[in-house]
Design an enzyme around this catalytic site. Structure first.
Site, PDB file in Angstrom:
ATOM      1  N   ILE A   1     -11.346  -5.304   9.474  1.00 35.13           N
ATOM      2  CA  ILE A   1     -11.668  -3.882   9.531  1.00 35.13           C
ATOM      3  C   ILE A   1     -12.982  -3.681   8.778  1.00 35.13           C
ATOM      4  O   ILE A   1     -13.091  -4.072   7.613  1.00 35.13           O
ATOM      5  CB  ILE A   1     -10.525  -3.058   8.892  1.00 35.13           C
ATOM      6  CG1 ILE A   1      -9.263  -3.208   9.740  1.00 35.13           C
ATOM      7  CG2 ILE A   1     -10.937  -1.595   8.754  1.00 35.13           C
ATOM      8  CD1 ILE A   1      -7.986  -2.873   9.003  1.00 35.13           C
TER       9      ILE A   1
ATOM     10  N   SER B   1      -2.732  -7.351  -3.052  1.00 30.17           N
ATOM     11  CA  SER B   1      -1.506  -7.517  -2.269  1.00 30.17           C
ATOM     12  C   SER B   1      -0.354  -8.014  -3.141  1.00 30.17           C
ATOM     13  O   SER B   1      -0.527  -8.898  -3.971  1.00 30.17           O
ATOM     14  CB  SER B   1      -1.747  -8.523  -1.145  1.00 30.17           C
ATOM     15  OG  SER B   1      -0.507  -8.984  -0.642  1.00 30.17           O
TER      16      SER B   1
ATOM     17  N   THR C   1      -9.023  -1.604  -1.546  1.00 35.00           N
ATOM     18  CA  THR C   1     -10.129  -1.122  -0.709  1.00 35.00           C
ATOM     19  C   THR C   1      -9.614  -0.343   0.504  1.00 35.00           C
ATOM     20  O   THR C   1      -8.461  -0.496   0.915  1.00 35.00           O
ATOM     21  CB  THR C   1     -10.961  -2.303  -0.190  1.00 35.00           C
ATOM     22  OG1 THR C   1     -10.118  -3.126   0.621  1.00 35.00           O
ATOM     23  CG2 THR C   1     -11.541  -3.122  -1.339  1.00 35.00           C
TER      24      THR C   1
ATOM     25  N   ASP D   1      -1.233   3.328  -6.184  1.00 37.31           N
ATOM     26  CA  ASP D   1      -1.234   2.910  -7.590  1.00 37.31           C
ATOM     27  C   ASP D   1      -2.341   1.893  -7.872  1.00 37.31           C
ATOM     28  O   ASP D   1      -2.768   1.736  -9.000  1.00 37.31           O
ATOM     29  CB  ASP D   1       0.127   2.299  -7.963  1.00 37.31           C
ATOM     30  CG  ASP D   1       1.239   3.346  -7.953  1.00 37.31           C
ATOM     31  OD1 ASP D   1       0.931   4.537  -7.738  1.00 37.31           O
ATOM     32  OD2 ASP D   1       2.398   2.981  -8.175  1.00 37.31           O
ATOM     33  N   SER D   2      -2.795   1.220  -6.824  1.00 34.27           N
ATOM     34  CA  SER D   2      -3.828   0.187  -6.958  1.00 34.27           C
ATOM     35  C   SER D   2      -5.233   0.741  -6.791  1.00 34.27           C
ATOM     36  O   SER D   2      -6.185  -0.016  -6.630  1.00 34.27           O
ATOM     37  CB  SER D   2      -3.598  -0.874  -5.881  1.00 34.27           C
ATOM     38  OG  SER D   2      -3.696  -0.251  -4.590  1.00 34.27           O
TER      39      SER D   2
ATOM     40  N   TYR E   1      11.040   3.113  -5.487  1.00 30.58           N
ATOM     41  CA  TYR E   1      10.193   2.071  -6.066  1.00 30.58           C
ATOM     42  C   TYR E   1      10.987   1.445  -7.206  1.00 30.58           C
ATOM     43  O   TYR E   1      11.286   2.107  -8.202  1.00 30.58           O
ATOM     44  CB  TYR E   1       8.927   2.754  -6.579  1.00 30.58           C
ATOM     45  CG  TYR E   1       7.803   1.844  -6.948  1.00 30.58           C
ATOM     46  CD1 TYR E   1       6.855   1.457  -5.993  1.00 30.58           C
ATOM     47  CD2 TYR E   1       7.653   1.394  -8.254  1.00 30.58           C
ATOM     48  CE1 TYR E   1       5.798   0.641  -6.337  1.00 30.58           C
ATOM     49  CE2 TYR E   1       6.597   0.572  -8.591  1.00 30.58           C
ATOM     50  CZ  TYR E   1       5.676   0.199  -7.635  1.00 30.58           C
ATOM     51  OH  TYR E   1       4.623  -0.609  -7.970  1.00 30.58           O
TER      52      TYR E   1
ATOM     53  N   LEU F   1      -5.163  -9.725  12.913  1.00 33.14           N
ATOM     54  CA  LEU F   1      -5.881  -9.450  14.168  1.00 33.14           C
ATOM     55  C   LEU F   1      -7.400  -9.545  14.037  1.00 33.14           C
ATOM     56  O   LEU F   1      -8.088  -9.833  15.009  1.00 33.14           O
ATOM     57  CB  LEU F   1      -5.530  -8.047  14.694  1.00 33.14           C
ATOM     58  CG  LEU F   1      -4.076  -7.745  15.007  1.00 33.14           C
ATOM     59  CD1 LEU F   1      -3.948  -6.350  15.600  1.00 33.14           C
ATOM     60  CD2 LEU F   1      -3.491  -8.782  15.966  1.00 33.14           C
TER      61      LEU F   1
ATOM     62  N   GLY G   1      -4.290  -8.507   8.268  1.00 35.12           N
ATOM     63  CA  GLY G   1      -5.223  -9.626   8.430  1.00 35.12           C
ATOM     64  C   GLY G   1      -4.975 -10.480   9.644  1.00 35.12           C
ATOM     65  O   GLY G   1      -5.713 -11.430   9.900  1.00 35.12           O
TER      66      GLY G   1
END
Lengths: 587, 587
Positions: free
Chosen positions: A301, A167, A236, A230-231, A504, A298, A296
């Protein structure tokens, strides 16, 4: 495939840095002769000396770098003893194996931040964080997750979903005012493909799988998912959904919301999901859509059914140069509305174009290249200025015929905007550079240079306005804070849509001698986002809001919409078990 | 453009039938010689005698039609006096002009139903409805809507959004147990294009605009929206969003959720909306997504920003014939994963293929045509059986080059599945037939034939299973209810996706002499939907759930997801102002 058992956070075959970006075998180093080299052999950029790297940085920032003056990392890290909720820990040890949770300092530290430059990486390396994880849990099945959520709700423990840890919106920054025990739930052991449905081209995949592992596993079976943020090496599937991620090749494969057919979201109120996986439905309100961008807030997943595609017959790179950004943007605008949009096309500005050259081996260095280029263009084509020209990189995928069709039409169209083909290799290199960006950030950070990327989506008509506003605001702030040297602002257009694009930005500052550099950087970044929104850009195209951009939600949702999101949270998580407090829930 | 002022429900230049489908200048009639003709000049099917129509119906249903035996319509219609909420009416008259609301019987009646065959049209024509509207309101601005919602909330009045009135899911059936005054809000005077943004190719449009009017207005400016549901002549933008509609040409233009960038949803808790219109964002949870499929349960959709496209350079029709449905489906499966998917492709089964022939003029009638066809195929191509062969209709749109590319590749691919080009005219006729379907329903209804269409989405692997299950269940039910003649089941594949398709069924029954025919039909239809779901089909692809399919929501959403939707309703409409009770809110 089966779940791996190591308790090394983030590891899966390879070791990653604890706090910096990426793999521990990969870092930029400086040789005594001033050449820079990327270690290891993971990328095409690895293993050779780049003599133009430091001169480039010095030129664009207007500084002289002292390569011996390395900012010292804070060691040992300050980490307070964990908040311990003993009844929770007691029950948890009854349901998980010992190697499925940890209160070790190193694991806690690794799971206490994401990759936001100043607010997270800078602080964990050089300063300290507001709050540290008290516990790290490694579920290996949905049953583990459901049980964990039940226990957390019962014992008033705060749960934080954790995927790749990539993140860049402070979505993984733990709230300083959280007094409950914080258990970070690392999903990465839930990394199996549960099934592949070859006839319908889809797969059910556990949410903790990392992008690269997903691609490898699918490719072994003859497929690809095609989602390439890009990550991708680290992020994930669950993280992609929670941030509403975008992939480089979205023109062919779609963004994450088009790739995912079905999601399982485990909340304290139960599993929110659609019971069938279907291409398209009209079933009334579709609550599953709320998982996308849930950040994150609620629940967790745990798995998703995703589309898969037979491995493309052909993947072909390409590149184009244009006399100016304006020419390139007009080309993209035209291209976006044709039937031959390639899987990916990116347009980088002159500064990034030159940066690409600076990373070449010496014999192919910038000066030599520019010289050659200049001669060529000056003699052959009027109006190409090496200080103005820009480049587009292209990936085409599909059947041989399809790629031929795209290529032929693409290059013909480019000609109308004075674009010239610049070769497949330049295209390939352009995409490889993507993976190096974050390593570069960590490299230059040692020399007091803070660099960050941020992105936005804008209508076509606002591209120029937004870019100029960022440039002007950066200049104004540079003067206002009396900062040394020059600031660095560069941008590329990474996605094209019918009504607009994703821009970007890269922004960098030399902060040697600056008081509270991270804070200054943060304030400037905030003001840049302000002008982005004021000029018609969005709060984010794919990074998300997290805590970094929380102040701009008022410009994004109507008051009734904000209240509705609050009520949705209240409905599935009334006790705020998922207390990461991102987006409108940020303090 | 400006709002039209007539209080004739559904009228806008042309008069529509009060209860039957479509325009009042258009209906099938029977000539004394047994030929059938579609009146008016609205469609290519109009104005000539179809001698094979009645024989076709008699053949497929195994009956003899007595064309003088017309089921008598109930007149005058039974309509009780309206429930009057006097304080509401008093305040309303203070804020609207007199011609903006009506308690007239005819307008109430017209606004008390949609177009579901047995539950709505059959009942309003021949029996009676459970509940009638008490008031019809015609807002002309969002301010009118907001004021109306405020007043309704304050005075405990039930509001029902009404667009084209084309629902076929009983979404417009008023709940029999509603004791409050029911005010149906007809949005069709809110039919203006508020602005067109040429540079970014989008337009802000009021939600009450009908599809055909939207297209006409856009085409005058050089654009198209490209959304073409079969109901395009009558259905509205707001209705498309509320039902999560799908358009025939979705391969090029997207389904409604891809076409709409931004929605305004007026709820009792305020206007739920995203404040910016952008190509793509990561902004956290996106509450706007809840408007899609909201089916009148949450509020009134007043406007939307939609994508627009320059009018395509070329629109070209095409058609193919295949030896069997299986060949056609294998072709579609292959096509769906190529780069040359046309704007629309539909595959109709042998029964519908023959129906198309039955609607030709006499000289080109079925017998003659089949004879010619048979000779051709028998001599030229082995294995083409006129009783097995099927047809695909195609629409290609785009630049000339793009259409050429699609056509060339499409026909080449079809060849691999023994497909043969059957001409542009057959393709065009196929699409025109779409508009006639509902008129045919109303025509045959007079002769005791109840016909209905229903659709589902299924993964590719389930197509055959779902179709066979429907066929078998229909046969079983036909025997169980001891119904006369044969049942009619026919289907077409109307949309293709990466992981599956939309199947659109037509089902018909001859009910002469059957006790409670509408009820019998309803029970059979319910059992057909049951086997569709049991075999992997969805609750609906684009018609929606309404009340007709409410019993299947338990197979569609997890219990926690159902509860979440309830809480969402509670959040925006705690007093159930929008009490139409569709989907999970149905009794």
């Amino acid at each position: 495939m089966s779940g791996h058992r190591t308790t090394e956070a983030g590891s899966h075959d390879q070791r990653t840095w604890d706090h910096r970006w990426g793999f521990a075998d990969t870092q930029f180093i400086v040789h005594p002769d001033g050449a820079v080299e990327l270690t290891g052999d993971r990328y095409p950029l690895c293993g050779y000396r780049m003599y133009d790297f430091v001169p480039y940085v010095e030129e664009v920032l207007g500084i002289r770098l002292d390569l011996r003056d390395i900012k010292p990392e804070r060691t040992p890290k300050p980490i307070p003893p964990p908040v311990r909720n003993e009844p929770f820990l007691a029950e948890l040890s009854g349901s998980l194996r010992e190697d499925q949770f940890s209160t070790g300092d190193r694991e806690r530290l690794i799971h206490s931040h994401g990759q936001t430059t100043t607010d997270e990486v800078y602080r964990v390396l050089y300063e300290q964080l507001d709050r540290y994880a008290d516990l790290v849990i490694y579920p290996e099945s949905e049953a583990d997750v459901v049980r964990g959520v039940e226990l957390a709700a019962r014992h008033h423990v705060c749960l934080v979903p954790f995927g790749g840890g990539t993140s860049v919106s402070c979505a993984l920054s733990l709230p300083g005012n959280e007094t409950r025990m914080i258990a970070v739930v690392d999903l990465r052991r839930m990394n199996r493909i549960e099934w592949i449905d070859r006839e319908n081209l889809r797969a059910c995949v556990q949410a903790g799988i990392r992008g690269m592992d997903l691609e490898e596993a699918l490719r072994r079976e003859g497929y690809t998912c095609g989602h390439e943020p890009d990550s991708i090496e680290l992020s994930t599937l669950g993280g992609w959904i929670a941030t509403n991620a975008s992939g480089m090749k979205k023109n062919r494969y779609g963004n994450i919301e088009q790739i995912v057919e079905k999601v399982r979201l485990v909340t304290p109120a139960g599993v929110v999901e659609h019971l069938q996986s279907l291409p398209r439905v009209s079933m009334g309100i579709q609550p599953q859509c709320l998982a996308f961008g849930s950040e994150g807030n609620l629940g967790l997943i745990t798995s998703a059914v995703i589309k898969i595609f037979p491995k493309p017959e052909v993947t072909r790179y390409g590149s184009l140069v244009f006399p100016s950004m304006e020419h390139g943007i007009r080309f993209l605008h035209e291209l976006a509305h044709t039937g031959f949009v390639p899987a990916s096309i990116r347009l980088v500005d002159n500064i990034q174009f030159r940066f690409g050259l600076a990373l070449k081996a010496h014999t192919e260095g910038m000066a030599a290249f520019l010289d050659r280029l200049k001669k060529f263009f000056v003699t052959r084509i009027k109006g190409f200025d090496p200080d103005q020209m820009v480049a587009a990189t292209i990936v085409m995928e599909g059947s041989r015929d399809e790629v031929e069709y795209q290529q032929e039409n693409l290059y013909r169209l480019a000609g109308r905007f004075h674009g010239l083909a610049a070769g497949a290799e330049a295209g390939r290199r352009g995409y490889m550079l993507t993976y190096a960006i974050a390593y570069i950030r960590d490299f230059v950070a040692q020399y007091h240079i803070i660099g960050e990327t941020f992105e936005t989506s804008v209508p076509w008509s606002q591209i120029d306005r937004v870019c100029r506003a960022v440039q002007e605001k950066a200049a104004e702030q540079h003067r206002a804070f009396k900062l040394p040297g020059k600031f660095y602002v560069s941008y590329r257009i990474t996605q094209i849509y019918h009504t607009g694009v994703c821009i970007y930005f890269m922004y960098g500052l030399y902060t040697k001698g600056v008081d509270r550099p991270a804070e200054v950087f943060g304030r400037i970044e905030h003001s840049l986002r302000e002008v982005i929104l004021a000029n018609g850009g969005s709060i984010s195209h794919h990074h998300g809001v997290g805590k970094l951009r929380k102040d701009f939600m008022g410009a994004t949702l109507s008051p009734a919409a904000v209240e509705l999101v609050r009520q949705i949270k209240q409905a599935v998580d009334p006790d705020n078990v998922f207390g990461i407090r991102n987006n409108i829930f940020a303090g």
